[in-house]
Every structure is written in structure tokens, then in C-alpha cells.
Design an enzyme around this catalytic site. Structure first.
Site, PDB file in Angstrom:
ATOM      1  N   CYS A 294      20.687  11.287 -53.732  1.00 31.92           N
ATOM      2  CA  CYS A 294      20.135  11.643 -55.027  1.00 31.92           C
ATOM      3  C   CYS A 294      20.483  10.583 -56.075  1.00 31.92           C
ATOM      4  O   CYS A 294      21.270  10.820 -56.997  1.00 31.92           O
ATOM      5  CB  CYS A 294      20.684  13.011 -55.423  1.00 31.92           C
ATOM      6  N   GLU A 295      19.968   9.383 -55.871  1.00 31.54           N
ATOM      7  CA  GLU A 295      20.186   8.236 -56.763  1.00 31.54           C
ATOM      8  C   GLU A 295      18.927   7.388 -56.719  1.00 31.54           C
ATOM      9  O   GLU A 295      18.489   7.010 -55.624  1.00 31.54           O
ATOM     10  CB  GLU A 295      21.324   7.341 -56.230  1.00 31.54           C
TER      11      GLU A 295
ATOM     12  N   GLY B  61      34.222 -15.639 -44.391  1.00 30.96           N
ATOM     13  CA  GLY B  61      33.102 -15.974 -45.267  1.00 30.96           C
ATOM     14  C   GLY B  61      31.936 -16.673 -44.596  1.00 30.96           C
ATOM     15  O   GLY B  61      30.930 -16.968 -45.254  1.00 30.96           O
TER      16      GLY B  61
ATOM     17  N   ARG C 135      25.505  -1.495 -49.293  1.00 30.30           N
ATOM     18  CA  ARG C 135      25.365  -2.885 -49.751  1.00 30.30           C
ATOM     19  C   ARG C 135      24.128  -3.144 -50.620  1.00 30.30           C
ATOM     20  O   ARG C 135      24.241  -3.808 -51.653  1.00 30.30           O
ATOM     21  CB  ARG C 135      25.416  -3.847 -48.565  1.00 30.30           C
TER      22      ARG C 135
ATOM     23  N   TYR D  46      25.334  -4.356 -54.273  1.00 31.57           N
ATOM     24  CA  TYR D  46      25.119  -5.725 -54.753  1.00 31.57           C
ATOM     25  C   TYR D  46      23.787  -6.346 -54.336  1.00 31.57           C
ATOM     26  O   TYR D  46      23.702  -7.545 -54.087  1.00 31.57           O
ATOM     27  CB  TYR D  46      26.299  -6.662 -54.431  1.00 31.57           C
TER      28      TYR D  46
ATOM     29  N   GLU E 132      39.679 -16.041 -40.662  1.00 28.71           N
ATOM     30  CA  GLU E 132      39.545 -14.570 -40.659  1.00 28.71           C
ATOM     31  C   GLU E 132      38.085 -14.161 -40.749  1.00 28.71           C
ATOM     32  O   GLU E 132      37.656 -13.597 -41.759  1.00 28.71           O
ATOM     33  CB  GLU E 132      40.255 -13.997 -41.896  1.00 28.71           C
TER      34      GLU E 132
ATOM     35  N   ARG F 194      32.186 -10.710 -40.988  1.00 27.50           N
ATOM     36  CA  ARG F 194      30.728 -10.627 -40.921  1.00 27.50           C
ATOM     37  C   ARG F 194      30.138 -11.448 -39.760  1.00 27.50           C
ATOM     38  O   ARG F 194      29.238 -10.997 -39.068  1.00 27.50           O
ATOM     39  CB  ARG F 194      30.210 -11.180 -42.256  1.00 27.50           C
TER      40      ARG F 194
ATOM     41  N   TYR G  41      30.327  -4.380 -43.005  1.00 34.75           N
ATOM     42  CA  TYR G  41      30.417  -3.704 -44.305  1.00 34.75           C
ATOM     43  C   TYR G  41      29.353  -2.614 -44.467  1.00 34.75           C
ATOM     44  O   TYR G  41      28.895  -2.340 -45.567  1.00 34.75           O
ATOM     45  CB  TYR G  41      30.360  -4.723 -45.456  1.00 34.75           C
TER      46      TYR G  41
HETATM   47  C1  PLP Z   1      40.911 -12.184 -47.406  1.00 29.63           C
HETATM   48  C2  PLP Z   1      39.665 -12.034 -46.641  1.00 29.63           C
HETATM   49  N1  PLP Z   1      39.594 -12.557 -45.408  1.00 29.63           N
HETATM   50  C3  PLP Z   1      38.474 -12.433 -44.654  1.00 29.63           C
HETATM   51  C4  PLP Z   1      37.367 -11.754 -45.130  1.00 29.63           C
HETATM   52  C5  PLP Z   1      36.159 -11.627 -44.253  1.00 29.63           C
HETATM   53  O1  PLP Z   1      35.038 -12.216 -44.815  1.00 29.63           O
HETATM   54  P1  PLP Z   1      33.665 -12.274 -43.996  1.00 29.63           P
HETATM   55  O2  PLP Z   1      33.400 -10.921 -43.480  1.00 29.63           O
HETATM   56  O3  PLP Z   1      32.656 -12.707 -44.992  1.00 29.63           O
HETATM   57  O4  PLP Z   1      33.889 -13.258 -42.883  1.00 29.63           O
HETATM   58  C6  PLP Z   1      37.385 -11.204 -46.420  1.00 29.63           C
HETATM   59  C7  PLP Z   1      36.215 -10.483 -46.953  1.00 29.63           C
HETATM   60  O5  PLP Z   1      36.151  -9.983 -48.008  1.00 29.63           O
HETATM   61  C8  PLP Z   1      38.575 -11.344 -47.191  1.00 29.63           C
HETATM   62  O6  PLP Z   1      38.653 -10.816 -48.407  1.00 29.63           O
END
Ligand code: PLP
Length: 446
Positions: A370-371, A257, A339, A343, A299, A302, A399
Site C-alpha cells: 500500500c505505497e 563493490g 531496492r 534507491y 569483500e 553483489r 540485497y
Molecule cells: C564494507 C563493505 N564491504 C563489502 C560490501 C559489499 O559490496 P557489494 O555487494 O557491492 O560487493 C559492502 C556493501 O555495502 C560494504 O559496505
């Protein structure tokens, strides 16, 4: 030339610069040359930037006294070649499907460094994960726990698990909110006692080794207070469950995140600031609660690949509605980057073949699908733009390709890695033959 010489040009990341031809260059390679060599739309990844983001995480965690793991979140972007680079960089991997797991194994990823996520892992996927002896399964719900218990008992195989918690904390760019009701398809909620029940059940399973807890509180987060709040909450519960069940928090995984810069308005923290805040919080609550320091796992997806990716498009047709808007179309759009349509994600772009110029035109960049909703960037300031120019859309590395589709039978773009003045075709462009490979003509008899 430097991007900051012209205020319309976004701050360049990594190895991006403007060369003597006034072209955008990444990794020492001219993006106009790349567009001509590989055609467009084209994803270009700055490998040096990916590596430096990984080392920022590793360096930042070196202050922590216990082991840590940085598990790259594959969902942001996966490819065989990227996984091979990650193996060399020594990081771990988060996968969410049998497909990502398969690719990782094919790339030679050490199975013990793979963590398996997902709210609906199939029986087959769990069998594959157990057969490969992966490092850990992040268990999402009771059905899955039961399936893992049955499979591990049947095959007498041990597996490490983390229990995924829905912590009732949601983080958004500048704020976090505490939600009383943990309404999410992911994980076990705390309020109703499901998380505690899951821990108890898992501890009773002979072949399941419950090593810790996991929570992911959101994406594109610019502050650290959400992480602090989730650490406090999980560690307090861990302490309580330890008294009641003997549960031992060996691993605390706080998910991903960490925010990145898509446009000039975005001001994410440096990776070291996210990490030091996480480390300090864990240390603080370990002292307060008198518990052992757990391993810390993260984890990031992005923040590793987002800013390293740039998409190059060719400008095509245009439609100018006097006094209303000038639409300029590109040869891709929502099929290669969903994306904005999905959103409302915001990006910025420049003309790769004339970067440094008078930015005196405002256009809206339309995709070719075509949107009506297939608009990549609204009201973008550019130099005078014409058919055949190359538009570089920045920070598309996360993403984008991984969510790409064949909508309107648009072939998925090629992906090129650049580093040290060299380019490498990591993923080929999809072809019409690739489409045909999956098609079956109707038999005469039908
Ligand atoms: C469980 C989990 N871990 C890690 C991530 C990676 O998030 P980010 O790419 O925002 O670092 C996500 C993204 O949806 C996730 O759902």
C-alpha cells in the site's frame, strides 16, 4: 533456445535458458514448475553461477605472490545453506551483526575465516566475536576500539583487527570522486588525522594485533580507477605511519563493490579485470614505496550472488489508463525487493511461462504494498500478459531477500536453490503462524 534470438530478452547468465516448453529454466529446472511447487513470490538461486563467480575471484588472485582472501559479504544474501556452500568453496566471510555471525557459526563456518564489520557493534556482539575466536574485527570508530581493548584485556584474549578508513574516495558506476570532506558514518577519516590516531592507539593495546587497513569505496562499480586511487592513498599512508609508529601493513582490504548486470545498459568488467587491476596497483605502489607486498583481501557481495538470483512472481490484477499507462500488479514488490523503492534500482523481467514471443506490450510492474512508490519496473516490454502468468525478474540475488520485510504483513518469500536439475528449499516461506509466534495477546487484566 538462446536469449539473444530476441532482442527484448535480456542476456541470460549462468545456467539460465529457455526450454522446449518456452519456459525459463535455471539450473536445469523449469521455473514454472518451481512456481507451482513452492508458490510465489519465489527467489530462485543458480548455485552453479555462485560457485563459478567464486572460482573466478580465486583464479584471478592466483597471479598474486602473497596470500589473498575473498570474503563473501553476507549482507548481500545470507542463509544457512549458502554459508554451507561457501564453507565447501573455501572462501572467507564478512558479517555485520551478531545475527549473521550466529548463522555462520551454525552453518559450521570456520571462525578464523570470519571478519566482523559494522559501525555500532554492541558489547554483546564483540563478546560473541571474541568467544568464537573469529579471524578479524574491522574496527570502525574510537568507541569500538576502546570496547575491544577493555574486553581483550579483561579476558586476556588476542584479536586481529583491521582499521576501517574513510578514504575520501567515492566510486560510482563509471567514475570516482575524491571528496575533501570524508563525511560518512563508517570508519576513520584521513584528513583530520583520526585514522592515524586510531592506528597509534590500537598499536598500544596489549591484546590487539593491528594487521592492516580496510576501505570500501562504493557499490555497482564498473571501472577500476577508484580502486587504484584508494590503494595508492592507503599504501602511502601506511608507509608514513610505518616511519612514525612502526605500523606494518600486512593486509590491505579494498572492500567490495564490483558491478553486475541488472539491465542491458549495465556493462560491468569481468571479475578477472577488477582483480588484475587491484593486484597491479598494489604491486606498483609496493615497489614505489619500497614496502613489503601486503595480503590483499576483498569483500564481494553483489558480484557473487546478484546475477544468480531470480524472483518469480504471479501476475494479478491490472489497471489500464488509456493513453497514459498500463499497470500490471504482481504478488510481491517492495516487501521482498525494496531496492527500486529505496534507491530507484532498475531491473528487467520476462514472462517465465512464455519467454520467446512477440514483445509488443509495454506495462509497468506494480507491487502489492500500500505505497504508490511500490513500483518494481517501469515501462517493461513484454509479450501480451495476463492474470496467472509468471514474471521472472532477473538479477535479484543481492540485497533483495536480505532486505525483505513484512510490510503490510506480507510473508517473506521462500528461497530455492537449483543446480544439476535439482531444486532445494533453502529458506521456507514465512507463514501467518510465524507472525503469530512473536505476538502476545493482551491479558484480560490490562
Ligand atoms: C564494507 C563493505 N564491504 C563489502 C560490501 C559489499 O559490496 P557489494 O555487494 O557491492 O560487493 C559492502 C556493501 O555495502 C560494504 O559496505
Amino acid at each position: 533456445m538462446n536469449s539473444s534470438d530476441n532482442q527484448n530478452i535480456p542476456d541470460f547468465q549462468g545456467s539460465m535458458k529457455i526450454n522446449e516448453k518456452n519456459h525459463l529454466e535455471i539450473g536445469g529446472v523449469d521455473t514454472v514448475f518451481l512456481a507451482e511447487k513452492y508458490s510465489t513470490p519465489l527467489y530462485v538461486y543458480d548455485i552453479d553461477l555462485i560457485k563459478s563467480r567464486l572460482s573466478e575471484f580465486k583464479k584471478a588472485f592466483s597471479i598474486y605472490k602473497k596470500p589473498t582472501q575473498v570474503a563473501y559479504a553476507s549482507k548481500a544474501f545470507s542463509s544457512l545453506a549458502l554459508y554451507q556452500i561457501l564453507v565447501k568453496e573455501g572462501v572467507s566471510l564478512d558479517v555485520v551483526s551478531g545475527g549473521e555471525l550466529h548463522l555462520a557459526i551454525k552453518a559450521g563456518f570456520p571462525a578464523e575465516k570470519i571478519h566482523f564489520h559494522g559501525n555500532n557493534k554492541s558489547h554483546q556482539e564483540l563478546v560473541e566475536a571474541l568467544n568464537y575466536n573469529i579471524g578479524c574485527i574491522v574496527v570502525d570508530n574510537f568507541t569500538e576500539l576502546d570496547m575491544i581493548n577493555q574486553l581483550t584485556s579483561l579476558h586476556q584474549k588476542n584479536i586481529n583487527i583491521l582499521i576501517r578508513i574513510t578514504p575520501g574516495i567515492e566510486a560510482h558506476t563509471h567514475e570516482y570522486i575524491t571528496t575533501g570532506q570524508e563525511d560518512s558514518k563508517f570508519g576513520f577519516d584521513l584528513t583530520s588525522g583520526q585514522a592515524e590516531k586510531a592506528v597509534k592507539l590500537a598499536l598500544e593495546c596489549s591484546y590487539i594485533n593491528v594487521i592492516g587497513l580496510h576501505a570500501h569505496i562504493g557499490s555497482q562499480i564498473f571501472e577500476t580507477d577508484g580502486y587504484q586511487a584508494v590503494i595508492e592513498r592507503l599504501m602511502k599512508h601506511a608507509k608514513q605511519w610505518n616511519k612514525e609508529t612502526g605500523f606494518d601493513l600486512k593486509v590491505l582490504n579494498v572492500g567490495g563493490g564490483f558491478g553486475i548486470r541488472y539491465t542491458k545498459e549495465d556493462e560491468p568488467l569481468a571479475i578477472k579485470d577488477y582483480v588484475s587491476s587491484i593486484v597491479k596497483s598494489v604491486e606498483k605502489y609496493a615497489i614505489e614505496l619500497e614496502i613489503e607486498l601486503p595480503e590483499i583481501w576483498v569483500e564481494p557481495g553483489r558480484s557473487i550472488v546478484g546475477e544468480a538470483g531470480t524472483t518469480i512472481y504471479t501476475i494479478g490484477t491490472e489497471k489500464n489508463i488509456p493513453g497514459v499507462r498500463r499497470y500490471v500488479s504482481i504478488d510481491g514488490g517492495m516487501a521482498d525487493n525494496i531496492r527500486p523503492a529505496l534507491y530507484g534500482a532498475k531491473y528487467t523481467g520476462i514472462l517465465a511461462n512464455k519467454v520467446y514471443a512477440q514483445y509488443d506490450t509495454t506495462v509497468s510492474i506494480a507491487g502489492k504494498a500500500c505505497e504508490s512508490g511500490d513500483m518494481l519496473i517501469w515501462d517493461l516490454s513484454l509479450p501480451e500478459v495476463e492474470q496467472g502468468d509468471y514474471l521472472a525478474v532477473l538479477s535479484t540475488g543481492a540485497y533483495g531477500y536480505s532486505m525483505a520485510s513484512n510490510y503490510n504483513r506480507l510473508p517473506r518469500p521462500a528461497v530455492v536453490f537449483v543446480e544439476n536439475r535439482q531444486d532445494f528449499l533453502a529458506i521456507k516461506r514465512e507463514s501467518y503462524d510465524d507472525f503469530m509466534r512473536l505476538e502476545n495477546p493482551i491479558a484480560d487484566s490490562i
